[in-house]
Structure formats: structure tokens, C-alpha cells
Design a protein around this motif. Structure first.
Motif, PDB file in Angstrom:
ATOM      1  N   LYS A  81      -8.298   4.213   1.906  1.00 61.43           N
ATOM      2  CA  LYS A  81      -8.611   4.638   0.775  1.00 61.43           C
ATOM      3  C   LYS A  81      -7.408   5.283   0.114  1.00 61.43           C
ATOM      4  N   HIS A  82      -6.548   5.788   0.862  1.00 59.91           N
ATOM      5  CA  HIS A  82      -5.257   6.616   0.244  1.00 59.91           C
ATOM      6  C   HIS A  82      -4.166   5.918   0.668  1.00 59.91           C
ATOM      7  N   ASN A  83      -4.105   5.223   1.784  1.00 61.69           N
ATOM      8  CA  ASN A  83      -2.755   4.526   2.187  1.00 61.69           C
ATOM      9  C   ASN A  83      -2.617   2.967   2.355  1.00 61.69           C
ATOM     10  N   GLU A  84      -1.666   2.478   2.151  1.00 61.65           N
ATOM     11  CA  GLU A  84      -1.393   0.992   2.591  1.00 61.65           C
ATOM     12  C   GLU A  84       0.061   1.137   3.562  1.00 61.65           C
ATOM     13  N   VAL A  85      -0.162   0.248   4.748  1.00 62.18           N
ATOM     14  CA  VAL A  85       0.931   0.519   5.848  1.00 62.18           C
ATOM     15  C   VAL A  85       1.257  -0.763   6.128  1.00 62.18           C
ATOM     16  N   THR A  86       2.577  -1.182   6.097  1.00 60.03           N
ATOM     17  CA  THR A  86       3.170  -2.343   6.430  1.00 60.03           C
ATOM     18  C   THR A  86       4.288  -2.191   7.472  1.00 60.03           C
ATOM     19  N   LEU A  87       4.946  -3.086   8.262  1.00 64.98           N
ATOM     20  CA  LEU A  87       6.097  -2.947   9.202  1.00 64.98           C
ATOM     21  C   LEU A  87       6.906  -4.145   8.795  1.00 64.98           C
ATOM     22  N   ILE A  88       8.269  -3.762   8.610  1.00 62.55           N
ATOM     23  CA  ILE A  88       9.260  -4.800   8.142  1.00 62.55           C
ATOM     24  C   ILE A  88      10.476  -4.753   9.206  1.00 62.55           C
ATOM     25  N   ASP A  89      11.046  -5.971   9.299  1.00 63.04           N
ATOM     26  CA  ASP A  89      12.441  -5.954  10.138  1.00 63.04           C
ATOM     27  C   ASP A  89      13.320  -6.707   9.451  1.00 63.04           C
ATOM     28  N   HIS A  90      13.237  -6.731   7.982  1.00 60.93           N
ATOM     29  CA  HIS A  90      13.978  -7.551   7.276  1.00 60.93           C
ATOM     30  C   HIS A  90      14.010  -7.264   5.669  1.00 60.93           C
ATOM     31  N   MET A  91      13.015  -7.408   5.130  1.00 62.04           N
ATOM     32  CA  MET A  91      13.296  -7.016   3.630  1.00 62.04           C
ATOM     33  C   MET A  91      11.647  -7.240   2.969  1.00 62.04           C
ATOM     34  N   THR A  92      11.246  -6.501   2.169  1.00 64.26           N
ATOM     35  CA  THR A  92       9.974  -6.512   1.388  1.00 64.26           C
ATOM     36  C   THR A  92      10.026  -5.889  -0.023  1.00 64.26           C
ATOM     37  N   GLU A  93       9.235  -6.403  -0.708  1.00 63.98           N
ATOM     38  CA  GLU A  93       9.069  -5.735  -2.289  1.00 63.98           C
ATOM     39  C   GLU A  93       7.650  -5.095  -2.149  1.00 63.98           C
ATOM     40  N   VAL A  94       7.699  -3.957  -2.837  1.00 63.21           N
ATOM     41  CA  VAL A  94       6.246  -3.191  -3.009  1.00 63.21           C
ATOM     42  C   VAL A  94       6.008  -2.998  -4.493  1.00 63.21           C
ATOM     43  N   GLN A  95       4.810  -2.948  -4.768  1.00 64.91           N
ATOM     44  CA  GLN A  95       4.232  -2.808  -6.092  1.00 64.91           C
ATOM     45  C   GLN A  95       3.523  -1.505  -6.166  1.00 64.91           C
ATOM     46  N   LYS A  96       3.580  -0.915  -7.457  1.00 65.98           N
ATOM     47  CA  LYS A  96       3.039   0.433  -7.783  1.00 65.98           C
ATOM     48  C   LYS A  96       1.734   0.275  -7.331  1.00 65.98           C
ATOM     49  N   ASP A  97       1.081  -0.490  -7.934  1.00 66.11           N
ATOM     50  CA  ASP A  97      -0.449  -0.579  -7.964  1.00 66.11           C
ATOM     51  C   ASP A  97      -1.175   0.528  -8.151  1.00 66.11           C
ATOM     52  N   ARG A  98      -2.012   1.170  -7.113  1.00 65.58           N
ATOM     53  CA  ARG A  98      -2.658   2.292  -7.204  1.00 65.58           C
ATOM     54  C   ARG A  98      -1.994   3.539  -6.500  1.00 65.58           C
ATOM     55  N   TYR A  99      -0.902   3.324  -5.961  1.00 66.82           N
ATOM     56  CA  TYR A  99       0.007   4.459  -5.045  1.00 66.82           C
ATOM     57  C   TYR A  99       0.970   4.806  -5.917  1.00 66.82           C
ATOM     58  N   THR A 100       1.087   6.353  -5.564  1.00 67.90           N
ATOM     59  CA  THR A 100       2.059   7.054  -6.235  1.00 67.90           C
ATOM     60  C   THR A 100       3.415   7.332  -5.553  1.00 67.90           C
ATOM     61  N   HIS A 101       3.318   7.181  -4.100  1.00 64.14           N
ATOM     62  CA  HIS A 101       4.412   7.638  -3.393  1.00 64.14           C
ATOM     63  C   HIS A 101       4.703   6.284  -2.341  1.00 64.14           C
TER      64      HIS A 101
ATOM     65  N   LYS B 178       7.601  -2.260  -9.359  1.00 62.36           N
ATOM     66  CA  LYS B 178       8.168  -2.630  -8.161  1.00 62.36           C
ATOM     67  C   LYS B 178       9.148  -2.329  -7.735  1.00 62.36           C
ATOM     68  N   GLY B 179       9.665  -2.197  -6.337  1.00 65.93           N
ATOM     69  CA  GLY B 179      10.971  -1.785  -5.698  1.00 65.93           C
ATOM     70  C   GLY B 179      11.053  -2.814  -4.479  1.00 65.93           C
ATOM     71  N   LYS B 180      12.539  -2.757  -4.257  1.00 62.98           N
ATOM     72  CA  LYS B 180      12.772  -3.475  -2.904  1.00 62.98           C
ATOM     73  C   LYS B 180      13.410  -2.953  -1.817  1.00 62.98           C
ATOM     74  N   ILE B 181      12.901  -3.152  -0.808  1.00 63.24           N
ATOM     75  CA  ILE B 181      13.564  -2.720   0.496  1.00 63.24           C
ATOM     76  C   ILE B 181      14.097  -3.631   1.301  1.00 63.24           C
ATOM     77  N   GLN B 182      15.406  -3.419   1.859  1.00 62.72           N
ATOM     78  CA  GLN B 182      16.061  -4.245   2.760  1.00 62.72           C
ATOM     79  C   GLN B 182      16.357  -3.438   4.005  1.00 62.72           C
ATOM     80  N   ILE B 183      16.254  -3.998   5.231  1.00 60.44           N
ATOM     81  CA  ILE B 183      16.982  -3.290   6.288  1.00 60.44           C
ATOM     82  C   ILE B 183      17.804  -4.378   7.006  1.00 60.44           C
TER      83      ILE B 183
END
Length: 213
Positions: A133-153, A196-201
Motif C-alpha cells: 500500500k505504501h511501498n514498491e520494492v525492486t532489486l537491481i544489479d545493473h540499471m533501472t528507471e523509476v517513475q514517480k507514479d504514486r510515490y514521493t520518495h 522519472k529517474g535513472k539508477i545505475q550500479i
């Protein structure tokens, strides 16, 4: 079932909001009380899995009557949680994606174990998400993009001892080739500047947690 989405509903935090994610082609897996939740809301589980120790005898009979298939186990003589059993079954179907609902809640031990399931999916190269209801959790080992959608942080936490080469684009607090050690809180409560934002590791396993109060 190859290439389909696997939607796992366990018996933790659930509500009508979770049903909005369902599409007609999804494979729907009800886990213990999660199966009863689905049937109560006129959704037929493709399969119901678990020991069903969280439902009454009458509710279990209802689940058995209304589900496509049943995979029941002994509540004591088993090595896996019901949710992990369901997750393994979903992985064996060679899915496009696995989304877990009702796997966060009052039992922190179960919540943490369910977050660890994301690593099993990543190692099989299957995209997996936990949605609450309040969180969405993913796990990455390379790259992902996140959308603002209904989340603030957006928060970033290592699941491995360290995560290196962290680079963020589109965030209020950017990072460039940074390293996070397990236990570091530097990645907590970042904010997207736009939609949206991009996260790379470069190395390690990084939890990406989108949340709202």
C-alpha cells in the motif's frame, strides 16, 4: 505460461488497491489467506498454494472449490514459507515478471524473508517487484528507471556487503560512481526532480524502495 506475469497474493497487507494491478492474461497465485482474499473479491486464483493454517476449515473448503488448482502442504513438516513455495512455483513457469502482494505486514521476519526472494528472481533474470500500500520494492544489479507514479520518495539500500558505481540521474540528491556499504543510510529518502529517474550500479545488489507516507 511462458512469458506471462505471475501475480502472487499472500496473506499480509492487502486491499482493493492491489486488485487494480490485475490484467486478464495474468497468472494469479493465491497463498494461504491471500487466496481467500482473492475469492472474496470475485477473483479466481489460477492456483492456491500453502498449508492454509491462516484460514478456517470453511474458508479452506471455499478456496478448494473456487481455485483452478490446489497445492497444499503440511503446516509443520515443511522447509519453506508458503510465499517462498509460491515464488518457486512461479519461477518454474518461466515468467516475464513476478509481482508480489501481501508480503509486507506486521511480521517483520516474513517481510524481510520475502524481500530476499527478489534475489532469487534476479539470479534467474526474472523481473520481480513487491508492491504494498505504501511501498514498491525492486532489486537491481545493473540499471533501472523509476517513475514517480504514486510515490514521493526513493531509497537505496545495499543487499550485498557493498554496492559500487552508483550513479543517479534525475534525483534531487545525485550520486556519481558512489559506493554504499551495508548499514549506510546515505541512500535513504531521495526525491525525483521530474517524472522519472535513472539508477545505475557497477557491482553488488541494490534495493530500490519507492515509498509514500
Amino acid at each position: 505460461m511462458n512469458g506471462q506475469r505471475m501475480m502472487i497474493f499472500s496473506g499480509g497487507e492487502l486491499g482493493e488497491w492491489a486488485l487494480d494491478y490485475l490484467s486478464p492474461d495474468d497468472v494469479i497465485i493465491g497463498v494461504d489467506r491471500g487466496a481467500f482474499f482473492l475469492i472474496e473479491n470475485q477473483v479466481t486464483p489460477t492456483i492456491a498454494i500453502g498449508d492454509f493454517d491462516s484460514v478456517t476449515a470453511q474458508q479452506r473448503q471455499f478456496i478448494e472449490q473456487k481455485s483452478g488448482k490446489i497445492w497444499a502442504c503440511d503446516p509443520v513438516m515443511k522447509d519453506l514459507t508458503d510465499t517462498e513455495m509460491a515464488f518457486h512455483w512461479a519461477l518454474e513457469q518461466n515468467p516475464q515478471e513476478i509481482i508480489l502482494f501481501g508480503v509486507l505486514g506486521s511480521r517483520f521476519d516474513h517481510s524481510l524473508a520475502n524481500i530476499h526472494l527478489l534475489l532469487k528472481g534476479l539470479q534467474k533474470q526474472v523481473r520481480c517487484r513487491i508492491i504494498g500500500k505504501h511501498n514498491e520494492v525492486t532489486l537491481i544489479d545493473h540499471m533501472t528507471e523509476v517513475q514517480k507514479d504514486r510515490y514521493t520518495h526513493v531509497s537505496l539500500l545495499p543487499l550485498s556487503m557493498s554496492v559500487t558505481g552508483i550513479t543517479l540521474e534525475g534525483f534531487q540528491y545525485p550520486l556519481t560512481d558512489a559506493t554504499l556499504q551495508i548499514g549506510d543510510s546515505l541512500g535513504i529518502s531521495n526525491v525525483l526532480l521530474g517524472e522519472k529517474g535513472k539508477i545505475q550500479i557497477k557491482t553488488g545488489y541494490l534495493l530500490v524502495i519507492q515509498s509514500r507516507d
